[in-house]
Design an enzyme around this catalytic site. Structure first.
Site, mmCIF file in Angstrom:
data_model
loop_
_atom_site.group_PDB
_atom_site.id
_atom_site.type_symbol
_atom_site.label_atom_id
_atom_site.label_comp_id
_atom_site.label_asym_id
_atom_site.label_seq_id
_atom_site.Cartn_x
_atom_site.Cartn_y
_atom_site.Cartn_z
ATOM 1 C CB SER A 323 87.752 45.540 31.935
ATOM 2 O OG SER A 323 86.609 44.685 31.231
ATOM 3 C CG HIS A 366 90.649 35.741 26.086
ATOM 4 N ND1 HIS A 366 89.331 35.997 26.730
ATOM 5 C CD2 HIS A 366 91.173 36.673 25.306
ATOM 6 C CE1 HIS A 366 89.046 37.345 26.245
ATOM 7 N NE2 HIS A 366 90.112 37.811 25.721
ATOM 8 C CB CYS A 379 90.360 36.702 30.026
ATOM 9 S SG CYS A 379 89.403 35.316 30.062
#
Lengths: 634, 375
Positions: A323, A366, A379
């Site tokens: 991420s 989310h 997300c």
């Protein structure tokens, strides 16, 4: 009156015989004289040189190797005297018995001692041979006390390297060791001699020519037993140059100690200048072991063991960035206009694409997220969409602009360049036609830092630094100054070397930087644990990453299949000074495993700033353990 | 026999001077070869910086006495006692093998309390005298000696040579055999005998080679390729050649020879003493010594023609042969044209038994020369 026979009576021609004898006398004495004339007059100079060569022995005086200091002139590596046990073969009546005696005196295993055969070919008479390297003073005392039982055994003194902080900064400093046979025959080491010690790893290797110095040359007169009679000339040795690094010992120590039994790497870099403040890799080693004999078992464990202790993971470890990659995705998306800051995306916990569900790490989803929330909560669904809109080649272009997939050029060398895939890359990479096609589904993996994309911790550090310093991709550096032994500065680097400037609206960088601040500041943010308890006023920004090692069905079964944990952060948020990237191999969640390590490195940095400049002020009692345990999911 | 005035008138002063110059020259070189500047030894208050030179000086004194004993013996007496003397010497060689002192791996010395003697040295003189007596008394065939005439002389030579070789002292064995052989040649040997001996020599060369000690074989091999094993068998030879060659024309100077003083040169007071001279005194010194030996041998050979007695001639010729053979083999060895066999430079190398025996032998020749008109 004589009964004796006269030779006339015997019929012997005495004169002829004596003349023959004179002839033999003349021939043989002339031969000898001619031979002496040949040796002394014709070949006189040749033999004169040989006799000088006998008499004069050239003794090399090893130069003092340059000392390595940190940025505050704290010693990292210096020199100390080391004692070797040596044997003068000519003085030993019985080698086997003497070695056995030595083993007994030193309480060593029987048969463990032998003559190191490295000088076998070129040894001069009475030149000592190495038996045991770098023995303790205690052993020296034992040998000295019983030297009459050990004829021919002597103790030699040579300089050895002393890494006074042990394994701290081991991968940066490296180690030195006797030059190998293959090095001796290579161009680089052409002026080195057998038995000399050279840098084999890290800065010791990279800056060998700077650190080594120039050996002294002493011509001593020796007798046939090698005993020194006098000195005939002396060219003094010149100590090597000292290195001053950009490293800060305290920050480095905090980075090294952040890994206890875990493996991984931490890079701390100055955001504006690219100075490396700490560069740590774990599992690590103690470079001091190389001053004594390293058994092949120990060596094999270091170099090829399961922990790969000699691998500098900060430079050589290429891991999927997970991420953390989303930061560069966010900048690309805004710059290319594929999303606006305000646009929200609904995350139901998965993203349906080409008839397949791509999962978000949060199964429940989310809900509606904008860019800020998508970064803060990491997300996946949001970035699947962004990835799909950008396409792999635009992702490649933007990531590459931030230096991903490119070596950083740190002078430690041996970098892994990592990889940012593109359709062109895939076409190059694979031979078979069907493998060369880029599938849009692969783009989705790349969008969340998975799939083919890999980065090294140092690339992530400088990429994040570029995001927060206005798009300046810096060349990181680690050697600040090279100073000769007499104090002359030979080389000094003071300002940042900008490799490239990312052409992007500074406002976009500011927006993305602020989302990273939310990652830490927001109680729901994945990097909440990176907050500095000691310096609550200093805001930290950052991004977590949790990169999958293998498919989820093996998840959690064995450590080897656990995810790699990332955290890359900077501080202070309003005017960033330091960027720290941490990777924990199989560490699990980035927020849980990597963020606290970044925090301790940053705290060490700010504590040092406080000690040196009186600010920033730490809280008076950094005892109260913060209650938060922010979300660890990514 | 009364002392005849003519005896002094015919005294061979040249031979005496040559015979004394060699050991005097030798003592000077030995002073350097045995020089130890740190020595604190004193004898009768005199500091002794070179023990070998000092001892050799004492030996020279004893040798001069031995020379006058040799000089005073008439050839009749010598001839009469030749066999007895030979028998005593051979007994001593046997005694060496049984009770001798071992030094450097060889059993060569007999201990007589205060001093050691090396019987093989005096035996060389005894062989010359005994062989001279035997050959001068036999009825000589016209065409030279045939096989049957050689049996007894061969035994006379080979018994001590065999005992020498057993010590082991190959050098002395070779000298004894060579000197005897030259004396036989002096008398004359039939050509077929010489040819047969040469053929026989060629045939036994291989088993003889196999019978040599390893170190002896290596010494012969290194003659042809001294660099093959510079630290082992070739070491002596290489260091000696370096010492000789590095002396150049003028030499490095007295006590300044680095090969000698730093002890790279092995055996520098005995077998390799010439290398010390060559290193420190250069070609000048080497030439002088070689010329001195040439003069000495020439003067000994001159005596051979000056006496009419075959016994006297053979004794003088034997002595000349011995000095000649010793000198040539030693110089050939230290300069690398002959194998290292351990033959000393006569009256120059350190060694009492050798110096005293040689001076005794030369004394005998001086006596022969002196009495050449005294009939």
């Amino acid at each position: 009156m004589s009964r004796q026979t006269s030779f006339e009576r015997a019929g012997i021609n005495i004169n002829l015989r004596v003349q023959l004898a004179f002839l033999a006398l003349a021939i043989f004495f002339t031969m000898v004289l001619v031979r002496v004339w040949y040796l002394q007059i014709v070949k006189g100079d040749y033999f004169r040189a040989l006799s000088e060569n006998n008499r004069i022995r050239v003794v090399y005086v090893p130069p003092e190797r340059g000392v390595i200091y940190d940025r505050n002139a704290e010693i990292l590596a210096k020199n100390r005297p080391s004692f070797n046990i040596e044997l003068v073969i000519e003085d030993v009546p019985d080698i086997t018995a003497t070695l056995a005696k030595l083993e007994q005196i030193l309480s060593l295993e029987s048969g463990s001692l032998g003559i190191k055969n490295r000088y076998q070919n070129k040894r001069k008479p009475f030149e000592a041979r190495l038996i045991l390297r770098d023995v303790s003073r205690d052993m020296v005392a034992k040998v000295a006390a019983r030297k009459f039982e050990l004829p021919g055994v002597i103790v030699g003194v040579v300089p050895a390297r002393d890494y006074i902080h042990g394994p701290i900064a081991a991968h940066v400093l490296g180690y030195i060791r006797e030059i190998t046979r293959s090095q001796l025959s290579s161009e680089r080491y052409s002026r080195y001699l057998q038995g000399e010690v050279v840098g084999q790893y890290g800065l010791e290797d990279r800056y060998e020519e700077m650190l080594q110095g120039i050996r002294g040359l002493q011509r001593v007169e020796v007798n046939a037993r090698g005993t020194r009679i006098g000195e005939s000339s002396f060219e003094p040795e010149r100590a090597g140059n000292n290195l001053f690094l950009t490293l800060d010992l305290d920050v480095q120590r905090a980075a090294d100690q952040a890994f206890e039994n875990s493996k991984g790497a931490i890079v701390a870099m100055h955001v504006e200048t690219g100075e490396i403040l700490a560069l740590s890799s774990s599992a690590t080693f103690d470079p001091n072991i190389f001053s004594s004999e390293v058994s092949s078992k120990v060596w094999n464990d270091l170099a090829y063991g399961k922990d790969k202790k000699l691998t500098n993971r900060a430079l050589q470890g290429a891991y999927p960035p997970g991420s953390v990659f989303k930061i560069f995705m966010a900048i690309a998306a805004l710059a290319e206009g594929v999303v606006s800051v305000k646009e929200t995306v609904f995350c139901p916990g998965f993203y349906r694409f080409a008839g397949r569900d791509y999962r978000c790490h949060k199964k429940s989803g989310h809900g509606s997220v904008d860019l800020n929330a998508a970064v803060a909560q990491s997300c996946d669904v949001y970035f699947y969409l962004v990835g799909q809109r950008l396409g792999v080649d635009r992702i490649h272009t933007w990531a590459t602009q931030f230096g991903l997939g490119l070596p950083t050029g740190l002078t430690l060398g041996n970098e892994n360049a990592g990889l940012v895939p593109s359709s062109a890359w895939k076409a190059r990479r694979f031979k078979r036609k069907e493998d060369q096609k880029w599938y849009p589904g692969e783009t989705l993996s790349v969008a969340i830092g998975q799939g083919a994309v890999t980065s090294t911790p140092i690339q992530i550090a400088r990429g994040i630094a570029a995001v927060v310093n206005g798009g300046r991709v810096l060349q990181p550096w680690i050697v600040k100054k090279v100073v000769s032994s007499d104090g002359t500065v030979i080389d000094e680097m003071s300002k940042a070397k900008v490799e490239t400037k990312v052409s992007v609206d500074p406002k976009i960088l500011e927006i993305v930087k602020n989302t990273m601040v939310s990652v830490v500041a927001d109680p729901r943010g994945t990097g909440h644990r990176a907050r500095l308890e000691l310096f609550p006023d200093i805001k930290v920004g950052g991004k977590t990453g949790t990169s999958q090692v293998v498919s989820a069905k093996y998840y959690g079964q064995r450590e080897e299949f656990e995810d790699h944990a990332w955290f890359a952060g900077f501080a202070p948020a309003d005017k960033p000074e330091i960027v720290v990237a941490a990777l924990v191999e199989h560490g699990g969640h980035g927020g849980a495993a990597a963020a606290p390590k970044v925090k301790s490195v940053m705290q060490a940095y700010f504590m040092k700033q406080y000690q040196q400049f009186g600010k920033p002020m730490p809280v008076s009692s950094p005892v109260a353990k913060p209650k938060d345990e922010g979300p660890v999911s990514d | 026999m009364l002392v005849d005035r003519r005896i002094f008138a015919h005294f061979d002063f040249a031979l005496l001077i040559a015979a004394l110059l060699v050991p005097i020259f030798g003592i000077l070189v030995l002073f350097s070869a045995g020089y130890s500047p740190d020595s604190t030894a004193t004898i009768m208050g005199l500091p002794i910086r070179s023990y070998p030179a000092f001892k050799q000086l004492v030996f020279l004194g004893v040798g001069i006495i031995a020379m006058f004993i040799g000089l005073s013996l008439s050839s009749l007496a010598l001839e009469r006692w030749a066999y007895g003397f030979y028998a005593v010497c051979v007994s001593m060689l046997v005694a060496v093998l049984l009770f001798g002192n071992v030094s450097k791996g060889a059993r060569r010395w007999l201990n007589f309390g205060a001093f050691n003697i090396q019987p093989s040295e005096i035996t060389k003189i005894a062989i010359i005298l005994a062989l001279a007596r035997y050959l001068s008394r036999m009825s000589l065939p016209k065409k030279g000696l045939d096989f049957k005439h050689l049996i007894i002389p061969a035994l006379m030579l080979l018994i001590p040579a065999f005992l020498d070789a057993k010590q082991p002292d190959l050098g002395t064995a070779i000298v004894s055999a060579a000197v005897g052989g030259m004396m036989l040649l002096f008398i004359g040997i039939r050509l077929r005998v010489i040819v047969t001996i040469c053929l026989f020599g060629a045939i036994v060369a291989v088993p003889a080679w196999n019978h040599l000690h390893d170190y002896q074989r290596m010494r012969i091999l290194t003659l042809f390729n001294p660099e093959a094993d510079p630290m082992g068998a070739g070491y002596h030879l290489n260091q000696s050649k370096i010492a000789v060659g590095s002396g150049g024309f003028l030499g490095k100077g007295f006590l300044k020879g680095t090969q000698t003083q730093l002890e790279f040169l092995p055996e520098h007071t005995t077998d390799f003493v010439f290398s010390v001279l060559a290193e420190e005194q250069g070609f000048i010194g080497s030439f002088l010594l070689i010329a001195l030996y040439a003069a000495l041998v020439t003067l000994l050979l001159r005596v051979v023609t000056r006496t009419r007695s075959l016994f006297n001639s053979l004794v003088a010729f034997g002595m000349a042969s011995m000095i000649f053979f010793h000198t040539v083999v030693n110089l050939g060895m230290v300069t690398g044209i002959l194998p290292v066999v351990g033959i000393t430079l006569p009256m120059f190398s350190y060694g009492g038994s050798s110096l005293i025996s040689m001076l005794f032998g030369i004394g005998i020749v001086l006596g022969i020369s002196m009495r050449r008109f005294a009939i």
